[in-house]
Design a protein around this motif. Structure first.
Motif, short mmCIF file in Angstrom:
data_model
loop_
_atom_site.label_atom_id
_atom_site.label_comp_id
_atom_site.label_asym_id
_atom_site.label_seq_id
_atom_site.Cartn_x
_atom_site.Cartn_y
_atom_site.Cartn_z
N LEU A 104 0.84 -1.20 0.00
CA LEU A 104 0.00 0.00 0.00
C LEU A 104 0.88 1.25 0.00
CD1 LEU A 104 -2.74 -0.92 2.62
CD2 LEU A 104 -2.99 -0.93 0.15
N ARG A 105 0.41 2.26 -0.69
CA ARG A 105 1.11 3.53 -0.73
C ARG A 105 0.10 4.66 -0.56
NH1 ARG A 105 4.36 0.34 -0.28
NH2 ARG A 105 6.30 -0.04 -1.46
N GLY A 106 0.62 5.86 -0.29
CA GLY A 106 -0.24 7.04 -0.23
C GLY A 106 -1.21 7.03 0.93
N TRP A 107 -2.42 7.53 0.65
CA TRP A 107 -3.41 7.74 1.71
C TRP A 107 -3.87 6.43 2.33
CZ3 TRP A 107 -8.27 5.64 1.53
CH2 TRP A 107 -8.72 5.17 0.30
N ARG A 108 -3.89 5.33 1.54
CA ARG A 108 -4.36 4.07 2.11
C ARG A 108 -3.38 3.54 3.15
NH1 ARG A 108 -6.16 -0.16 -2.24
NH2 ARG A 108 -4.08 0.27 -3.08
N ARG A 109 -2.10 3.70 2.89
CA ARG A 109 -1.12 3.31 3.90
C ARG A 109 -1.22 4.22 5.12
NH1 ARG A 109 3.12 0.31 5.02
NH2 ARG A 109 4.88 1.15 6.19
N GLY A 110 -1.50 5.51 4.86
CA GLY A 110 -1.66 6.44 5.97
C GLY A 110 -2.83 6.07 6.86
N VAL A 111 -3.93 5.62 6.25
CA VAL A 111 -5.11 5.20 7.03
C VAL A 111 -4.76 4.01 7.90
CG1 VAL A 111 -7.40 4.16 6.87
CG2 VAL A 111 -6.82 6.11 5.42
N LEU A 112 -4.08 3.01 7.32
CA LEU A 112 -3.71 1.82 8.09
C LEU A 112 -2.79 2.18 9.25
CD1 LEU A 112 -3.01 -1.25 5.77
CD2 LEU A 112 -4.76 -0.98 7.53
N LEU A 113 -1.78 2.99 8.98
CA LEU A 113 -0.84 3.37 10.05
C LEU A 113 -1.54 4.19 11.12
CD1 LEU A 113 2.39 4.27 8.04
CD2 LEU A 113 2.02 2.30 9.53
N GLY A 114 -2.48 5.05 10.71
CA GLY A 114 -3.22 5.83 11.69
C GLY A 114 -4.05 4.96 12.62
N MET A 115 -4.74 3.96 12.04
CA MET A 115 -5.54 3.05 12.86
C MET A 115 -4.65 2.21 13.76
SD MET A 115 -8.50 3.98 12.15
CE MET A 115 -9.13 2.83 13.36
N GLY A 154 -10.92 1.12 17.59
CA GLY A 154 -9.87 1.17 16.58
C GLY A 154 -9.48 -0.20 16.06
N GLY A 155 -9.44 -1.19 16.96
CA GLY A 155 -9.06 -2.54 16.56
C GLY A 155 -10.07 -3.18 15.61
N ASN A 156 -11.35 -3.00 15.90
CA ASN A 156 -12.37 -3.56 15.01
C ASN A 156 -12.37 -2.87 13.65
OD1 ASN A 156 -14.01 -5.73 16.37
ND2 ASN A 156 -14.18 -4.15 17.95
N ILE A 157 -12.20 -1.56 13.65
CA ILE A 157 -12.12 -0.85 12.36
C ILE A 157 -10.86 -1.28 11.61
CG2 ILE A 157 -11.86 1.41 11.27
CD1 ILE A 157 -13.52 2.60 13.53
N LEU A 158 -9.76 -1.49 12.33
CA LEU A 158 -8.51 -1.90 11.70
C LEU A 158 -8.66 -3.23 10.96
CD1 LEU A 158 -5.46 -1.60 11.20
CD2 LEU A 158 -5.08 -2.75 13.39
N ILE A 159 -9.29 -4.22 11.59
CA ILE A 159 -9.39 -5.51 10.91
C ILE A 159 -10.38 -5.45 9.74
CG2 ILE A 159 -8.67 -6.82 12.93
CD1 ILE A 159 -11.58 -7.69 13.26
N ILE A 160 -11.37 -4.54 9.83
CA ILE A 160 -12.25 -4.34 8.68
C ILE A 160 -11.45 -3.78 7.51
CG2 ILE A 160 -14.17 -2.97 7.78
CD1 ILE A 160 -15.49 -3.18 10.51
N VAL A 161 -10.62 -2.78 7.78
CA VAL A 161 -9.81 -2.16 6.72
C VAL A 161 -8.81 -3.17 6.16
CG1 VAL A 161 -8.12 -0.36 6.22
CG2 VAL A 161 -10.07 0.15 7.70
N LEU A 162 -8.17 -3.93 7.03
CA LEU A 162 -7.24 -4.97 6.57
C LEU A 162 -7.97 -5.99 5.69
CD1 LEU A 162 -5.20 -5.67 9.84
CD2 LEU A 162 -4.32 -4.63 7.74
N GLY A 163 -9.17 -6.37 6.11
CA GLY A 163 -9.94 -7.33 5.33
C GLY A 163 -10.35 -6.79 3.98
N ARG A 164 -10.72 -5.53 3.93
CA ARG A 164 -11.13 -4.92 2.67
C ARG A 164 -9.95 -4.79 1.69
NH1 ARG A 164 -15.86 -1.97 2.38
NH2 ARG A 164 -15.27 -1.79 0.18
N MET A 165 -8.75 -4.67 2.22
CA MET A 165 -7.55 -4.50 1.40
C MET A 165 -6.78 -5.80 1.23
SD MET A 165 -6.12 -0.85 2.87
CE MET A 165 -7.09 0.65 2.80
N TYR A 166 -7.49 -6.93 1.33
CA TYR A 166 -6.81 -8.22 1.36
C TYR A 166 -5.97 -8.50 0.12
CZ TYR A 166 -10.39 -10.26 -1.75
OH TYR A 166 -11.21 -10.55 -2.81
N ARG A 167 -6.41 -8.03 -1.04
CA ARG A 167 -5.65 -8.29 -2.27
C ARG A 167 -4.28 -7.61 -2.22
NH1 ARG A 167 -10.85 -7.43 -4.50
NH2 ARG A 167 -11.70 -9.28 -5.55
#
Length: 238
Positions: A104-115, A154-167
């Motif tokens: 991941l790069r850009g804003w999507r990586r920023g979202v993951l790191l923020g969570m 934050g943890g529940n939102i994090l695993i949702i985001v991780l799951g959505r970005m599984y590819r």
């Protein structure tokens, strides 16, 4: 005789590096959840007078030395420092695991790191400020409560985001879909937990709290194991 040596393409070297980097990331995510569960069990097993209840007591009670009574519950955890160590390591390892992820790069990586930073900070705050009700008695800021909400929501939102970005993160499709469902269930359970805790009745409050927390742990283990397995296969295929 001239020996022909086949050069390794840069793309292959880069892919091997990325695969090798993903393995520590997956291991850290899985370890964060496994350590939490293990140390929770160890601390609970040492609490015998009366026995600790997974359905009645708050998880945070395990990090309170006591003996004291707060929030309508008697707290006395002989291995309080074990549970607080679990909170601390959970937060640190979640952040490290997400920080090591590539793809991941850009804003999507920023979202993951923020969570991940939110969850990590929540775990550390939980460890440093036990939930002994002192903040309520003194009328000060309830840092433990803030840390709990940061880690749980934050943890529940994090695993949702991780799951959505599984590819992009090389998580398996099935674990990715399961993580989204786990996170959604955890968020609904969080609302139920706040309602039960706010009522003061303590009816199965420990069970409802674990319905909010354990989806995070299961999701992290699923993500970590899937990342490690796929990374190993990718490395072996190069």
């Amino acid at each position: 005789m001239t020996q022909l040596v086949k050069a390794t393409p840069k793309a292959t070297v880069s892919a091997a590096y990325r695969s090798g980097q993903r393995q520590p990331a997956g291991a850290a995510l899985a370890a964060a959840a496994a350590i939490f569960l293990l140390l929770e069990f160890v601390a609970a097993a040492a609490w015998r007078s009366p026995p600790y209840s997974y359905t009645y007591h708050y998880i945070s009670d395990l990090g309170v030395h006591g003996p004291l009574t707060a929030f309508g519950q008697y707290m006395y955890s002989p291995l309080w420092w074990v549970m607080n160590t679990g909170f601390f390591l959970f937060g640190v390892l979640v952040f490290i695991g997400v920080a090591l992820l590539d793809g991941l790069r850009g804003w999507r990586r920023g979202v993951l790191l923020g969570m991940a930073a939110l969850v990590g900070a929540g775990g550390v705050v939980l460890a440093l400020f036990p939930g002994d009700g002192e903040a309520d008695r003194q009328g000060t800021v309830d840092f433990h409560g803030l840390g709990a909400m940061a880690a749980i929501v934050g943890g529940n939102i994090l695993i949702i985001v991780l799951g959505r970005m599984y590819r992009d993160l090389r998580i398996g499709r099935k674990p990715g879909k399961a993580m989204v469902m786990l996170g959604a269930f955890g968020l609904v359970s969080t609302a139920a937990f706040l309602a039960v805790a706010g009522s003061g009745t303590n009816v199965l409050v420990g069970l409802v709290e674990r319905c909010a927390v354990y989806p995070i742990l299961i999701g992290l283990i699923s993500a970590g194991v899937s990342i490690c397995r796929r990374s190993y296969r990718d490395t072996a295929a190069l």
